[in-house]
Design an enzyme around this catalytic site. Structure first.
Site, mmCIF file in Angstrom:
data_model
loop_
_atom_site.group_PDB
_atom_site.id
_atom_site.type_symbol
_atom_site.label_atom_id
_atom_site.label_comp_id
_atom_site.label_asym_id
_atom_site.label_seq_id
_atom_site.Cartn_x
_atom_site.Cartn_y
_atom_site.Cartn_z
ATOM 1 C CG HIS A 1 -0.704 10.109 0.498
ATOM 2 N ND1 HIS A 1 -1.360 8.992 0.033
ATOM 3 C CD2 HIS A 1 -1.316 10.432 1.657
ATOM 4 C CE1 HIS A 1 -2.317 8.646 0.872
ATOM 5 N NE2 HIS A 1 -2.310 9.512 1.862
ATOM 6 C CG HIS B 1 -1.746 1.202 1.406
ATOM 7 N ND1 HIS B 1 -2.743 1.530 0.506
ATOM 8 C CD2 HIS B 1 -1.768 2.170 2.358
ATOM 9 C CE1 HIS B 1 -3.350 2.634 0.908
ATOM 10 N NE2 HIS B 1 -2.771 3.052 2.021
#
EC number: 3.1.4.11
Length: 634
Positions: free
Chosen positions: A215, A170
């Protein structure tokens, strides 16, 4: 005899007189003795009688014996040696069969062991083994706890992808937290080197029409998309030849999606799976059929059949828009409500499905319009991302090439309240479980609970050490670290009645007995005087979660002796992992971690075995290890 051999090996190093610590360490290396420098430093200091920082040949021999002549190994040797000096070939045969459970044994194996490990030439020529040779054999990789059968690809790799647990990460680009941490290519490289087969790439519009990876809406740094996939191309198949899945979190505009598509094609070439394989237009292919292939996992316009009809057409400039239900994230209620009876098979009426939605707390959704470049969409073949709504909806409408991503909170509720339905779902469709957004520190959940219901892609933050990553690394030691582990039959059978929360009485449990004998050069703590203890833990279905702890050995990290026996009855060993943890007892701040090792229960050897220890970051701490005796029966 052994003294003569020893003096012959070291005398030239003492021609100039006494030797220093540095030379002693080099001499131990010359003798093929693995040792912890800090431990040797303290032993050297204790045996330097004149405290001049230099030792004689006799003092060095004492140091050598302290490190190598372990009492527990001497006891085993003396049990099988007729004169406590030499093992005859027949004595070694008896040891291997009785203690090491070498079932496929033949006499030539004993001969090969003698030839490989016996350092004294005249003993070797007589087909015998001295203690020096026996000790070297017991310290070798042949006596590790991990069964070398599991150290290569031994499972059937021709099942469809849905039948395997797949090593998955992840936020692969992050090497720290999710708010301020840097994005780094090392995240992808290190994951691939560890055998990870599903990587996540968060894609956003960048300047100069170059998509970037980071991100979103945070202060994390950015990487160019093309640089990321170039690194992946270089390292994709170094650790495993089986397919790599690129799970795209795509936030790019259609124009930059086209740039992504062009980069994927240019970088991966024929390795990029852009069309269905022969004979796999209506079912998922196997890892074997997909060797050395890169698969794109993303949203997709239309069906796979429509994609195939467009084969050879130029899709540049063509954009499609569709409406998708976006999940409105809800907090876990933590109510601990009593588990209801699970709903029945998929043919049960819709009333039960609605009841399950209310109990489980199926997330709310709102409509959202999404634009997708057809050039990128058509690169998605067997791993189309489809929003998960319910098991009933998936049973009626989901196609074989569509996979789901489910957040850990929702997945946990489904696991607890509808485990059997979850298993029937994962039998047909690839399911990825990912950490909830609240884990800004990149912490991880326990992956075991989702493996228990057959979730293929349980995605963890590889950059964050701890028990979850220990379980991840241990799970995928199996099958040659290939990143693909075949699920047990009861998670693949369409008629399965398995429920991890309700293991049937007629299950076939495994009784495991472990005698914790000793520690070998454990990582030294303050002043080399750690108060050492060992915890042995089992992870698996809820009924198999258990642990036992040894007593504390005071002020000894070098060679603690426990001689304690632990017994575990494991109901579902096919899903069970065992974790060994060495700690230094702390009275105020808690115990200090010294090292750990995790592996599948069914990948353990029987007999006298060495358990290598690893750091929190997964690095080898050799020669630090535990010495145990293993017995199990089923």
């Amino acid at each position: 005899m052994e003294n003569k051999w020893f003096l012959l090996m070291v005398r030239d190093d003492f021609k100039g007189g006494k030797i220093t610590l540095e030379k002693a360490l080099k001499l131990l290396e010359k003798l093929d003795i693995q040792c912890n420098t800090i431990h040797v430093k303290y032993i050297f200091k204790d045996n330097d009688r004149l405290k001049q920082g230099r030792i004689t040949i006799e003092e060095f021999r004492t140091i050598y014996r302290i490190i190598t002549y372990r009492e527990e190994i001497i006891e085993i040797f003396n049990t099988y040696s007729e004169n406590r000096k030499i093992l005859l070939e027949k004595n070694l045969v008896e040891f291997l069969m009785r203690e090491q459970y070498t079932l496929d044994f033949n006499k030539s194996i004993a001969s090969e062991i003698i030839q490989k490990y016996e350092p004294i030439e005249e003993v070797k020529q007589a087909h015998q083994m001295s203690f020096e040779g026996f000790r070297r054999y017991m310290d070798s990789s042949e006596c590790l706890l991990f069964d070398n059968k599991c150290d290569h690809v031994y499972q059937d790799m021709t099942h469809p992808l849905t039948d395997y647990f797949i090593s998955s990460s992840h936020n692969t680009y992050l090497i720290s937290d999710q708010l301020w941490g840097p994005s780094d290519l090392w995240g992808y490289i290190s994951a691939l080197v560890k055998g990870c087969r599903c990587l996540e790439i968060d894609c956003w519009d960048g300047s100069q029409n170059e998509p970037v990876v980071y991100h979103g809406y945070t202060f994390t740094s950015k990487l160019l998309f093309k640089t990321v996939i170039q690194a992946i191309n270089k390292y994709a198949f170094l650790a495993s030849e089986y397919p790599v899945v690129l799970s795209l979190e795509n936030h790019c505009s259609p124009s930059q999606q086209e740039v992504m598509a062009d980069s994927l094609l240019a970088t991966f070439g024929d390795a990029l799976l852009s069309y269905t394989l022969d004979n796999f237009s209506d079912r998922l292919p196997s890892p074997e059929a997909l060797k050395f292939k890169i698969l794109v996992r993303n949203k997709k316009i239309g069906t796979l059949h429509e994609t195939l009809e467009r084969k050879g057409s130029d899709m540049h400039g063509k954009v499609e828009e569709f409406e998708e239900e976006e999940e409105i994230e809800q907090e876990e209620d933590g109510s601990g409500a009593k588990e209801p009876e699970p709903v029945g098979d998929f043919q049960d009426d819709l009333a039960k499905e609605e009841q399950l939605k209310r109990v489980v707390g199926i997330p709310l959704f709102r409509k959202k319009k999404i634009k997708i470049s057809m050039a990128l969409s058509d690169l998605v073949i067997y791993t189309k991302v489809e929003k998960f709504k319910s098991f009933h909806h998936s049973h009626l409408y989901q196609q074989f090439n569509e996979s789901n991503s489910i957040g850990e909170s929702q997945a946990r509720k489904l696991t607890k309240l509808a485990a059997r339905e979850f298993i029937l779902h994962t039998r047909r469709f690839i399911t990825r479980v990912y950490p909830k957004a609240l884990r800004a520190d990149s912490s991880n959940f326990n992956p075991q609970e989702f493996w228990n219901v057959g979730c293929q892609m349980v995605a963890l933050n590889f950059q964050t050490p701890g028990v979850p990553m220990d379980l991840q690394n241990g799970k995928f030691l199996d099958n040659g670290c290939s990143g693909y582990v075949l699920k047990p039959r009861f998670l693949r059978d369409k008629k399965t009645k398995f429920n991890p929360h309700k293991v049937q009485i007629d299950s076939n449990p495994l009784t495991l007995t472990i005698r914790l004998i000793s520690g070998i050069q454990l990582p030294p703590s303050y002043q080399n005087k750690a108060d050492t203890l060992v915890i042995v833990e089992i992870f698996g279905v809820p009924n198999d979660q258990m642990k036992q702890q040894s007593r504390v050995i005071k002020k000894n990290a070098f060679n603690p002796r426990w001689n304690e026996t632990f017994t575990f009855v494991i109901q579902v060993p096919e899903l069970a992992l065992i974790r060994f943890v060495a700690e230094n007892q702390g009275l105020i701040a808690g115990n200090e971690f010294l090292g750990q090792y995790t592996l599948p229960v069914l990948c353990m050897n029987r007999g006298y075995r060495r358990v290598p220890l690893f750091s929190k970051m997964g690095e080898s701490l050799e020669p630090a290890s535990l010495f145990i005796y293993v017995w199990y029966i089923r």
